[in-house]
Scaffold this motif. Structure first.
Motif, PDB file in Angstrom:
ATOM      1  N   LEU A 140       0.806  -1.223   0.000  1.00 18.36           N
ATOM      2  CA  LEU A 140       0.000   0.000   0.000  1.00 18.36           C
ATOM      3  C   LEU A 140       0.846   1.283   0.000  1.00 18.36           C
ATOM      4  N   PRO A 141       1.905   1.392   0.822  1.00 26.46           N
ATOM      5  CA  PRO A 141       2.675   2.634   0.810  1.00 26.46           C
ATOM      6  C   PRO A 141       3.509   2.828  -0.450  1.00 26.46           C
ATOM      7  N   LEU A 142       3.611   1.817  -1.292  1.00 25.32           N
ATOM      8  CA  LEU A 142       4.431   1.919  -2.500  1.00 25.32           C
ATOM      9  C   LEU A 142       3.594   2.232  -3.724  1.00 25.32           C
ATOM     10  N   ARG A 143       2.440   1.595  -3.846  1.00 27.95           N
ATOM     11  CA  ARG A 143       1.719   1.540  -5.115  1.00 27.95           C
ATOM     12  C   ARG A 143       1.288   2.919  -5.617  1.00 27.95           C
ATOM     13  N   MET A 144       0.394   3.595  -4.911  1.00 29.97           N
ATOM     14  CA  MET A 144      -0.110   4.871  -5.393  1.00 29.97           C
ATOM     15  C   MET A 144       0.908   6.009  -5.251  1.00 29.97           C
TER      16      MET A 144
ATOM     17  N   ARG B  59      22.291  -1.124  -4.003  1.00 27.00           N
ATOM     18  CA  ARG B  59      21.458  -0.079  -3.419  1.00 27.00           C
ATOM     19  C   ARG B  59      19.981  -0.474  -3.466  1.00 27.00           C
ATOM     20  N   THR B  60      19.571  -1.065  -4.568  1.00 23.16           N
ATOM     21  CA  THR B  60      18.171  -1.483  -4.689  1.00 23.16           C
ATOM     22  C   THR B  60      17.828  -2.527  -3.637  1.00 23.16           C
ATOM     23  N   ALA B  61      18.732  -3.467  -3.426  1.00 22.72           N
ATOM     24  CA  ALA B  61      18.509  -4.485  -2.398  1.00 22.72           C
ATOM     25  C   ALA B  61      18.419  -3.852  -1.013  1.00 22.72           C
ATOM     26  N   ALA B  62      19.245  -2.836  -0.764  1.00 22.68           N
ATOM     27  CA  ALA B  62      19.206  -2.156   0.530  1.00 22.68           C
ATOM     28  C   ALA B  62      17.881  -1.412   0.712  1.00 22.68           C
ATOM     29  N   TYR B  63      17.419  -0.742  -0.346  1.00 24.64           N
ATOM     30  CA  TYR B  63      16.129  -0.050  -0.262  1.00 24.64           C
ATOM     31  C   TYR B  63      14.999  -1.046   0.001  1.00 24.64           C
ATOM     32  N   ALA B  64      15.029  -2.167  -0.707  1.00 22.82           N
ATOM     33  CA  ALA B  64      13.974  -3.171  -0.555  1.00 22.82           C
ATOM     34  C   ALA B  64      13.975  -3.746   0.854  1.00 22.82           C
ATOM     35  N   ALA B  65      15.164  -4.020   1.376  1.00 22.07           N
ATOM     36  CA  ALA B  65      15.255  -4.557   2.736  1.00 22.07           C
ATOM     37  C   ALA B  65      14.753  -3.533   3.751  1.00 22.07           C
ATOM     38  N   GLY B  66      15.143  -2.287   3.575  1.00 22.71           N
ATOM     39  CA  GLY B  66      14.673  -1.246   4.477  1.00 22.71           C
ATOM     40  C   GLY B  66      13.162  -1.073   4.415  1.00 22.71           C
TER      41      GLY B  66
ATOM     42  N   GLN C  74       4.149   8.232   5.189  1.00 25.03           N
ATOM     43  CA  GLN C  74       4.948   9.037   4.263  1.00 25.03           C
ATOM     44  C   GLN C  74       6.385   8.525   4.180  1.00 25.03           C
ATOM     45  N   LEU C  75       6.948   8.124   5.319  1.00 23.93           N
ATOM     46  CA  LEU C  75       8.293   7.561   5.303  1.00 23.93           C
ATOM     47  C   LEU C  75       8.314   6.252   4.524  1.00 23.93           C
ATOM     48  N   SER C  76       7.313   5.413   4.747  1.00 28.53           N
ATOM     49  CA  SER C  76       7.224   4.158   3.994  1.00 28.53           C
ATOM     50  C   SER C  76       7.075   4.439   2.507  1.00 28.53           C
ATOM     51  N   GLY C  77       6.269   5.448   2.156  1.00 23.38           N
ATOM     52  CA  GLY C  77       6.094   5.796   0.755  1.00 23.38           C
ATOM     53  C   GLY C  77       7.385   6.268   0.123  1.00 23.38           C
ATOM     54  N   LEU C  78       8.163   7.056   0.846  1.00 27.07           N
ATOM     55  CA  LEU C  78       9.432   7.553   0.315  1.00 27.07           C
ATOM     56  C   LEU C  78      10.391   6.401   0.018  1.00 27.07           C
ATOM     57  N   VAL C  79      10.517   5.474   0.967  1.00 24.54           N
ATOM     58  CA  VAL C  79      11.394   4.323   0.741  1.00 24.54           C
ATOM     59  C   VAL C  79      10.827   3.442  -0.379  1.00 24.54           C
ATOM     60  N   GLY C  80       9.508   3.299  -0.412  1.00 27.74           N
ATOM     61  CA  GLY C  80       8.881   2.516  -1.472  1.00 27.74           C
ATOM     62  C   GLY C  80       9.130   3.097  -2.848  1.00 27.74           C
ATOM     63  N   ILE C  81       9.136   4.422  -2.957  1.00 28.69           N
ATOM     64  CA  ILE C  81       9.432   5.070  -4.236  1.00 28.69           C
ATOM     65  C   ILE C  81      10.866   4.772  -4.657  1.00 28.69           C
ATOM     66  N   CYS C  82      11.789   4.781  -3.701  1.00 29.92           N
ATOM     67  CA  CYS C  82      13.176   4.412  -4.017  1.00 29.92           C
ATOM     68  C   CYS C  82      13.252   2.991  -4.548  1.00 29.92           C
ATOM     69  N   VAL C  83      12.484   2.084  -3.930  1.00 28.74           N
ATOM     70  CA  VAL C  83      12.464   0.698  -4.396  1.00 28.74           C
ATOM     71  C   VAL C  83      11.879   0.622  -5.802  1.00 28.74           C
ATOM     72  N   GLY C  84      10.752   1.305  -6.030  1.00 28.69           N
ATOM     73  CA  GLY C  84      10.086   1.226  -7.321  1.00 28.69           C
ATOM     74  C   GLY C  84      10.915   1.798  -8.449  1.00 28.69           C
ATOM     75  N   ILE C  85      11.517   2.964  -8.232  1.00 23.23           N
ATOM     76  CA  ILE C  85      12.306   3.593  -9.294  1.00 23.23           C
ATOM     77  C   ILE C  85      13.568   2.793  -9.584  1.00 23.23           C
TER      78      ILE C  85
END
Length: 351
Positions: free
Chosen positions: A43-47, A196-203, A224-235
């Protein structure tokens, strides 16, 4: 490609919560809890990712004159929202037990067309966000701060925002992040590495799991913090997939891998998938319920339970694209674009 990932996650979420889980899989089947938890974790990543990418694609348009952008950025999305709310209202009368918001009176329909949108709310958000961003483009910092406060207030339930109005208010912040931070996000994407992507995903997984464990999902700033990290994972994940190449054979040029090409194609067709898939999910659910009544043992099947969300999601996306192609071929392009195109400019006037 990130848009392709987003639309797959949107359809998967709708399949999971509106079709798969309500089927009533028996407690002896262990995987249903996994799909529910996975949907919640995303949920914090998708939208947020969806709106960050949308904001990035809008970054140049906010500085153009109103007449140049009003049709594409304001009139078209709201026309499509209005049209597809009416289409969905008619179609969902055929599936009265399906879990979605449907207007049953002119007053309810008017509310859905204005400030409490339906599941098509993304199309209503785009023109509203664009107008706000354009009007405040010289006060970007103040607008980002105000939208962040609004997002925190809604996600923390400081005031009541029924239905999809909550999503409409929360995600303005992410749209503005993508719009005003497009250059920074582009540099971030160019420096993506697998480590870095693996670190973002783990975080991200640790953060989401910790929030769920202590019930902190609605605490101020956690979403919002979860969304920020999720955006890093998605990009960064999108960049890694796009970098996966197929080695050339028989003189062919090197090209992106199959997954990358498929996600890129989906990213170019997010609109038809977005507007068409929900009624298809409703019809799938009706058919699955009827089949389960005839053969109750299906709800005991672990393999079927594990595969159902993926199969149903793939089916909904595939049929959406097939219907899109068929409708355009049949002359119903007005379902996906404004009926009358802009007048052509004389050749010497084009720039």
């Amino acid at each position: 490609m990130a848009k392709g990932i987003c639309i797959v996650l949107v359809v998967l979420w709708h399949v999971t919560v509106k079709d798969y889980l309500p089927l009533g899989w028996l407690p002896a089947v262990p995987v249903t809890g996994f799909w529910g938890a996975a949907g919640q974790a995303l949920l914090p990543l998708r939208m947020p990712l969806f709106f960050v990418v949308s904001g990035m694609f809008t970054a140049r348009a906010v500085s153009r004159p109103w007449p140049d952008v009003a049709r594409a950025r304001i009139i078209r999305p709201y026309y499509l929202y209005l049209l597809w709310v009416l289409v969905h209202t008619a179609l969902f009368q055929l599936t009265p037990g399906f879990d979605t918001v449907v207007a049953h009176s002119p007053g309810q329909l008017l509310e859905q067309l204005t400030f409490t949108p339906t599941n098509q709310w993304y199309l209503l958000a785009l023109p509203a966000y664009f107008v706000l961003a354009k009007l405040t483009r010289f006060r970007a910092g103040a607008m980002l701060a105000a939208s962040l406060v609004l997002s925190v207030a809604v996600s923390s339930h400081w005031f009541h925002a029924p239905g999809n109005r909550a999503g409409l208010l929360q995600n303005l912040f992410w749209f503005l992040v993508g719009l005003h931070g497009s250059g920074l996000l582009g540099r971030f994407a160019r420096h993506t590495t697998g480590r870095r992507t693996a670190a973002y995903a783990a975080g991200y997984l640790v953060l989401v799991a910790a929030a769920a464990a202590v019930g902190a999902d609605n605490w101020p700033g956690v979403r919002q913090l979860s969304g920020l990290v999720g955006i890093c994972v998605g990009i960064s994940g999108s960049v890694l997939i796009s970098r996966t190449r197929v080695l050339p054979q028989w003189g062919d040029a090197e090209r992106p891998g199959r997954t990358g090409r498929a996600l890129a194609r989906l990213g170019r067709h997010t609109l038809p998938i977005y507007v068409i898939h929900m009624p298809l999910v409703a019809f799938q659910h009706e058919a699955a319920e009827a089949l389960a009544r005839q053969a109750p043992g299906l709800l005991h099947n672990t393999v079927l339970s594990a595969c159902y969300p993926l199969v149903a999601t793939s089916l909904a996306i595939t049929v959406s694209l097939l219907l899109y192609t068929t409708l355009r071929w049949a002359g119903a392009r007005w379902l996906f674009e404004l009926p009358c195109g802009p007048a052509r400019l004389p050749a010497r006037s084009r720039g």
